[in-house]
Design an enzyme around this catalytic site. Structure first.
Site, PDB file in Angstrom:
ATOM      1  N   ASP A  29       0.844  -1.193   0.000  1.00 29.29           N
ATOM      2  CA  ASP A  29       0.000   0.000   0.000  1.00 29.29           C
ATOM      3  C   ASP A  29       0.884   1.249   0.000  1.00 29.29           C
ATOM      4  O   ASP A  29       1.879   1.324   0.718  1.00 29.29           O
ATOM      5  CB  ASP A  29      -0.924  -0.001   1.228  1.00 29.29           C
ATOM      6  CG  ASP A  29      -2.068   0.970   1.083  1.00 29.29           C
ATOM      7  OD1 ASP A  29      -3.224   0.519   0.968  1.00 29.29           O
ATOM      8  OD2 ASP A  29      -1.815   2.200   1.082  1.00 29.29           O
ATOM      9  N   GLN A  93     -14.396   2.540   1.319  1.00 28.51           N
ATOM     10  CA  GLN A  93     -13.712   2.183   0.079  1.00 28.51           C
ATOM     11  C   GLN A  93     -13.392   3.440  -0.728  1.00 28.51           C
ATOM     12  O   GLN A  93     -14.252   4.297  -0.930  1.00 28.51           O
ATOM     13  CB  GLN A  93     -14.596   1.242  -0.759  1.00 28.51           C
ATOM     14  CG  GLN A  93     -13.905   0.742  -2.018  1.00 28.51           C
ATOM     15  CD  GLN A  93     -14.735  -0.307  -2.768  1.00 28.51           C
ATOM     16  OE1 GLN A  93     -15.884  -0.585  -2.399  1.00 28.51           O
ATOM     17  NE2 GLN A  93     -14.157  -0.886  -3.802  1.00 28.51           N
ATOM     18  N   HIS A  99     -10.251  -5.209  -3.466  1.00 26.68           N
ATOM     19  CA  HIS A  99      -8.928  -5.461  -2.890  1.00 26.68           C
ATOM     20  C   HIS A  99      -9.071  -5.902  -1.451  1.00 26.68           C
ATOM     21  O   HIS A  99      -9.992  -5.495  -0.741  1.00 26.68           O
ATOM     22  CB  HIS A  99      -8.022  -4.227  -2.989  1.00 26.68           C
ATOM     23  CG  HIS A  99      -8.637  -2.966  -2.466  1.00 26.68           C
ATOM     24  ND1 HIS A  99      -9.548  -2.221  -3.198  1.00 26.68           N
ATOM     25  CD2 HIS A  99      -8.494  -2.328  -1.290  1.00 26.68           C
ATOM     26  CE1 HIS A  99      -9.925  -1.180  -2.493  1.00 26.68           C
ATOM     27  NE2 HIS A  99      -9.306  -1.220  -1.311  1.00 26.68           N
TER      28      HIS A  99
END
Ligand code: 5GP
Ligand code: ZN
Length: 113
Positions: A29, A93, A99
């Site tokens: 990330d 989200q 994901h």
């Protein structure tokens, strides 16, 4: 197609990819929330959990199995980790390509608040 995760899957933009197989790509990330924070995304574009179909069952299973494997490789399996899938605005989200977050290396609270 302006989906950022599709672009990462197609290698059109860079990401720190840590795992790939027939079904998924996993990468770090860009704004990590823990010392281990990896995103596991399906190669197929699915925008949210709401669009999942029965035919996608293997994809979701492969996402979870990839997370399990990566937890072992990142050394967080024993202490524990958290898997998160956010859906739409109340779920938090922000990227509309399915994901799975793999988070570990620190203690997470429950309930999440
Ligand atoms: P969500 O809030 O949708 O569940 O999570 C989206 C995640 O994607 C966020 O944690 C955010 O930091 C991450 N992210 C957004 N854009 C990029 C990007 O271009 N590259 C990477 N590696 N992560 C991204
Ligand atoms: Zn996409």
């Amino acid at each position: 197609m302006s989906c950022v995760f599709c672009q990462i899957v197609k290698k059109e933009i860079d990401a720190a990819v840590v795992y790939t197989d027939e079904w998924v790509v996993a990468f770090k990330d860009i704004h990590p929330q823990a010392s281990t924070h990896v995103l596991i995304v399906p190669k197929k574009h699915i925008s949210t959990l709401n669009q999942l179909q029965d035919a996608d069952a293997e994809i979701v299973g492969r996402m979870v199995l990839a997370a399990q494997k990566l937890a072992g490789e990142f050394g967080i399996a024993q202490d524990g980790y958290r898997l998160v899938m956010n859906c739409n605005s109340d779920g938090g989200q922000t990227v509309f390509h399915l994901h799975l977050h793999l988070l570990g290396g620190r203690r997470f609270h429950w309930p999440p608040g």
